[in-house]
Design a protein around this motif. Structure first.
Motif, PDB file in Angstrom:
ATOM      1  N   LEU A  67      -0.255  -0.362  -4.360  1.00  0.00           N
ATOM      2  CA  LEU A  67       0.862   0.112  -5.183  1.00  0.00           C
ATOM      3  C   LEU A  67       1.977  -0.919  -5.222  1.00  0.00           C
ATOM      4  O   LEU A  67       3.137  -0.560  -5.403  1.00  0.00           O
TER       5      LEU A  67
ATOM      6  N   GLY B 206      -6.271  13.290 -12.329  1.00  0.00           N
ATOM      7  CA  GLY B 206      -6.282  14.252 -11.237  1.00  0.00           C
ATOM      8  C   GLY B 206      -7.283  15.357 -11.489  1.00  0.00           C
ATOM      9  O   GLY B 206      -8.144  15.237 -12.371  1.00  0.00           O
ATOM     10  N   ALA B 207      -7.149  16.413 -10.693  1.00  0.00           N
ATOM     11  CA  ALA B 207      -8.043  17.564 -10.836  1.00  0.00           C
ATOM     12  C   ALA B 207      -7.828  18.175 -12.218  1.00  0.00           C
ATOM     13  O   ALA B 207      -6.723  18.573 -12.568  1.00  0.00           O
TER      14      ALA B 207
ATOM     15  N   ILE C  78      -0.173  14.112 -10.312  1.00  0.00           N
ATOM     16  CA  ILE C  78       1.058  13.315 -10.375  1.00  0.00           C
ATOM     17  C   ILE C  78       0.753  11.964 -11.034  1.00  0.00           C
ATOM     18  O   ILE C  78      -0.216  11.307 -10.687  1.00  0.00           O
TER      19      ILE C  78
ATOM     20  N   TYR D  71      -9.819   7.884  -0.029  1.00  0.00           N
ATOM     21  CA  TYR D  71      -8.848   7.026   0.631  1.00  0.00           C
ATOM     22  C   TYR D  71      -7.507   7.730   0.539  1.00  0.00           C
ATOM     23  O   TYR D  71      -7.291   8.558  -0.358  1.00  0.00           O
ATOM     24  N   GLU D  72      -6.619   7.436   1.459  1.00  0.00           N
ATOM     25  CA  GLU D  72      -5.286   8.024   1.403  1.00  0.00           C
ATOM     26  C   GLU D  72      -4.252   7.017   0.903  1.00  0.00           C
ATOM     27  O   GLU D  72      -3.292   7.374   0.256  1.00  0.00           O
ATOM     28  N   GLN D  73      -4.470   5.738   1.249  1.00  0.00           N
ATOM     29  CA  GLN D  73      -3.556   4.672   0.854  1.00  0.00           C
ATOM     30  C   GLN D  73      -4.249   3.749  -0.137  1.00  0.00           C
ATOM     31  O   GLN D  73      -5.444   3.507  -0.023  1.00  0.00           O
ATOM     32  N   GLY D  74      -3.502   3.252  -1.082  1.00  0.00           N
ATOM     33  CA  GLY D  74      -4.084   2.324  -2.034  1.00  0.00           C
ATOM     34  C   GLY D  74      -3.040   1.341  -2.513  1.00  0.00           C
ATOM     35  O   GLY D  74      -1.854   1.456  -2.191  1.00  0.00           O
TER      36      GLY D  74
ATOM     37  N   ARG E 127      -7.511   8.585 -12.781  1.00  0.00           N
ATOM     38  CA  ARG E 127      -8.440   8.773 -11.656  1.00  0.00           C
ATOM     39  C   ARG E 127      -9.007  10.191 -11.688  1.00  0.00           C
ATOM     40  O   ARG E 127      -8.260  11.163 -11.666  1.00  0.00           O
TER      41      ARG E 127
ATOM     42  N   PRO F 153     -10.423  11.122  -4.354  1.00  0.00           N
ATOM     43  CA  PRO F 153     -10.243   9.829  -3.683  1.00  0.00           C
ATOM     44  C   PRO F 153     -10.691   9.868  -2.221  1.00  0.00           C
ATOM     45  O   PRO F 153     -10.296  10.744  -1.468  1.00  0.00           O
TER      46      PRO F 153
ATOM     47  N   LEU G 199      -0.809   4.849 -13.249  1.00  0.00           N
ATOM     48  CA  LEU G 199      -1.895   5.579 -12.577  1.00  0.00           C
ATOM     49  C   LEU G 199      -1.705   7.057 -12.844  1.00  0.00           C
ATOM     50  O   LEU G 199      -0.667   7.622 -12.499  1.00  0.00           O
TER      51      LEU G 199
ATOM     52  N   LEU H  22      -1.964  13.673  -4.521  1.00  0.00           N
ATOM     53  CA  LEU H  22      -1.606  13.258  -5.888  1.00  0.00           C
ATOM     54  C   LEU H  22      -2.621  13.772  -6.889  1.00  0.00           C
ATOM     55  O   LEU H  22      -2.258  14.191  -7.995  1.00  0.00           O
ATOM     56  N   ILE H  23      -3.893  13.679  -6.513  1.00  0.00           N
ATOM     57  CA  ILE H  23      -4.964  14.082  -7.426  1.00  0.00           C
ATOM     58  C   ILE H  23      -4.921  15.589  -7.660  1.00  0.00           C
ATOM     59  O   ILE H  23      -4.991  16.055  -8.805  1.00  0.00           O
TER      60      ILE H  23
ATOM     61  N   LEU I  95       1.970   8.077 -11.711  1.00  0.00           N
ATOM     62  CA  LEU I  95       2.852   6.986 -11.266  1.00  0.00           C
ATOM     63  C   LEU I  95       2.910   5.938 -12.361  1.00  0.00           C
ATOM     64  O   LEU I  95       1.885   5.389 -12.754  1.00  0.00           O
TER      65      LEU I  95
ATOM     66  N   GLN J 127       0.847  -1.188   0.000  1.00  0.00           N
ATOM     67  CA  GLN J 127       0.000   0.000   0.000  1.00  0.00           C
ATOM     68  C   GLN J 127       0.880   1.235   0.000  1.00  0.00           C
ATOM     69  O   GLN J 127       1.941   1.238   0.613  1.00  0.00           O
ATOM     70  N   GLY J 128       0.419   2.260  -0.668  1.00  0.00           N
ATOM     71  CA  GLY J 128       1.172   3.504  -0.683  1.00  0.00           C
ATOM     72  C   GLY J 128       0.243   4.689  -0.834  1.00  0.00           C
ATOM     73  O   GLY J 128      -0.966   4.519  -1.035  1.00  0.00           O
ATOM     74  N   PRO J 129       0.823   5.891  -0.754  1.00  0.00           N
ATOM     75  CA  PRO J 129       0.005   7.102  -0.792  1.00  0.00           C
ATOM     76  C   PRO J 129      -0.634   7.311  -2.162  1.00  0.00           C
ATOM     77  O   PRO J 129       0.054   7.374  -3.177  1.00  0.00           O
ATOM     78  N   LEU J 130      -1.958   7.398  -2.190  1.00  0.00           N
ATOM     79  CA  LEU J 130      -2.693   7.593  -3.446  1.00  0.00           C
ATOM     80  C   LEU J 130      -3.839   8.574  -3.256  1.00  0.00           C
ATOM     81  O   LEU J 130      -4.832   8.513  -3.969  1.00  0.00           O
ATOM     82  N   GLY J 131      -3.694   9.477  -2.279  1.00  0.00           N
ATOM     83  CA  GLY J 131      -4.837  10.291  -1.886  1.00  0.00           C
ATOM     84  C   GLY J 131      -4.938  11.635  -2.570  1.00  0.00           C
ATOM     85  O   GLY J 131      -4.477  11.829  -3.705  1.00  0.00           O
ATOM     86  N   PHE J 132      -5.560  12.541  -1.871  1.00  0.00           N
ATOM     87  CA  PHE J 132      -5.948  13.862  -2.370  1.00  0.00           C
ATOM     88  C   PHE J 132      -4.779  14.618  -2.981  1.00  0.00           C
ATOM     89  O   PHE J 132      -4.917  15.257  -4.027  1.00  0.00           O
TER      90      PHE J 132
END
Lengths: 344, 344
Positions: free
Chosen positions: B276, B290-291, A285, B271-274, B265, B269, B287, A280-281, A287, A273-278
């Motif tokens: 990876l 974003g906005a 960014i 969620y903070e973790q997903g 995406r 989100p 991935l 990045l969006i 990945l 699991q890794g950071p994929l939250g707000f």
């Protein structure tokens, strides 16, 4: 034949294994001339549960074709060849897209009854697709550099390509291992203007400077990311190549990349699991990256090795015979060696 | 003026607010002609902690310029304009790269003393950069479709662009909300051959078919992903646009994307973790998304709206006056309305 087998963390043995034999018409038997230990071999070396059967190790090698199956058309005994670190038919739809790492008839060395590369010989499946002929003699001093086509040079290149490195970019490479150093070579080759190498082993980062790094950052974590932002005018690198594989490295990458930038991950991730939250969006960014389809890049990169434009073989700083492979693992795990060549 | 303010989960009130006034030379005051409620407004509507001060709501609107600051050069009173959902100077280095969502002088409506769009009027900062003139009358029946340029159409387009949708691709869109449906429009516009829409509200997925979806999958999770793999010949979609924002949606996306494919995406989100880990790396999954920098796309998409090639305004299935904005939130939260227009 003799070959290296891992029985658990810290437990690599060189032992007798059955000589490989043609099993399928598409097989070839290759006598290994040069092999090496990979940074990714160090993860199981650190953590693999003990096993009674063991696992043949090694996925990077070049050597001489000894025998071919009846279905092999392009190779014959005596050819000097290099293998990408996964075998592939190079004809399926994934291969034709350049994603040989997902080949429908491909696989990994050391698994499913296929030998590892850290041994005297290997049965190579789908040999026509997998093996690439080398236009040099077995005695060529270029052999170590040509061996990097098997994995680290192509992997570094995959990082630079998937990160989208192009002329004028500010690139950051995290990790001063052989893949990170190869990513420096690749980023420079693709025209990056600034290449910031993050690493703390001076001998390695010095080599990175020789390969084209314009800046070196020894700090890690948020401190390292802050340094990268400072070096890039405040905003961070356009492209980040993450060649370590820890969660901390990914977090450093996220702190060091500019809004709208791309992080390519090459290190085998030591996290699920890794950071994929707000964040990045909001920052858009991307990945990307992954297991390199090395086969896709060998022909493209080989000329630069042959003509001496790049000299990736400098990542090898020690050579052992087969009997000393356990020492090679130890030296790399203890960071006393960068990458060890094996001459069986 | 009257405007909608959220005081906590489920608590939207329409109340008197100070009339907006020019504060900076680059400001413009816009009288709102059409606004709407966004799917992203439903997240705070579901979970925002109660607050005494409240937050002005709304970030999608079009209207008539009433007054401009002394520094505004391209707009004048009487101009009908649409705003992207974040304001931006459209001249900084990020804007010039097409990343107006990260503008150095940009920001979000409803924050930092800037009005929300769900009200009678809005002070728009950096108005020259932000606002785009609409070549129609205030009475044009195209207004609802033109309002989608403010967010959902551009957001769906951003998903398709960042996912890399191109001619012949197999595309999957997760979510039958206004953004998902807009992503269907965008994917079709960019030449996707197959567009699989994942959603379970028949009225919405029917609209999705009108917009260009070739297949609809009502199942979710692994069951839904399996259906998508089946519909794409076994391997999954080349491009996935994730327009929901839950971890389950992301997991579905990962199960439904082909090796080497891209997931964009768009949903905020939750969620903070997903995930990876190893699987993404071995499969070379990218991935992105974003906005949306909506401002980057308005001029490109507007002609197709004006000439009727696309009709994104069909996502609006209800219209209310300002007094009924609380009902609009309730109807959308309860999935009784897809997207609600507001005519102040």
């Amino acid at each position: 034949m003799r070959a290296a087998v891992m029985y658990g963390a810290g437990d690599v043995r060189v032992e007798d294994r059955p000589d490989p034999k043609i099993q399928q018409p598409a097989d070839a038997i290759v006598r290994v001339v040069l092999s090496c230990v990979c940074g990714s071999d160090l993860w199981p070396y650190a953590s693999m549960p003990a096993t009674g059967t063991g696992r043949p190790m090694g996925h990077e090698f070049l050597g001489v074709v000894e025998e071919t199956g009846s279905g092999v058309a392009t190779l014959r005994a005596g050819d000097l060849v290099v293998t990408p670190f996964t075998y592939c038919d190079n004809t399926c739809d994934f291969c034709r897209k350049g994603l040989q790492s997902s080949c429908r008839h491909g696989g990994r060395y050391g698994l499913d009854g296929v030998d590892g590369g850290q041994g005297e010989a290997v049965r190579v499946p789908v040999a026509d697709g997998t093996l690439v002929k080398l236009p040099v003699e077995e005695t060529s001093p270029l052999l170590p550099s040509l061996l990097t086509l098997s994995d680290v040079l192509c992997t570094g290149h995959h990082g630079a390509v998937t990160a989208g490195v192009s002329r004028g970019d500010r690139v950051m490479v995290i990790g001063d291992g052989a893949v990170g150093l190869s990513a420096v070579i690749a980023a420079r080759r693709l025209g990056a203007e600034q290449i910031i190498l993050m690493g703390r082993h001076t001998d390695r980062t010095d080599l990175g400077r020789d390969f084209g790094a314009t800046d070196v950052v020894a700090e890690r974590g948020e401190e390292g990311a802050a340094k990268v932002r400072e070096l890039t005018g405040g905003d961070g690198a356009d492209r980040v190549i993450e060649a370590v594989g820890t969660l901390q490295s990914l977090q450093t990458a996220l702190g060091a990349v500019i809004d709208g930038g791309t992080i390519s991950r090459l290190g085998v991730p030591q996290y699920e699991q890794g950071p994929l939250g707000f964040d990045l969006i909001m920052r858009n960014i991307t990945l990307t990256g992954g297991a390199a389809p090395a086969r896709a890049y060998i022909e493209e990169l080989m000329p630069d090795v042959l003509n001496g434009t790049i000299d990736p073989g400098r990542v090898f700083d020690r050579t052992v015979g087969l009997a000393d492979v356990p020492d090679a693992y130890r030296a790399m795990a203890e960071r006393r060696a960068l990458k060890v060549l094996i001459r069986p």
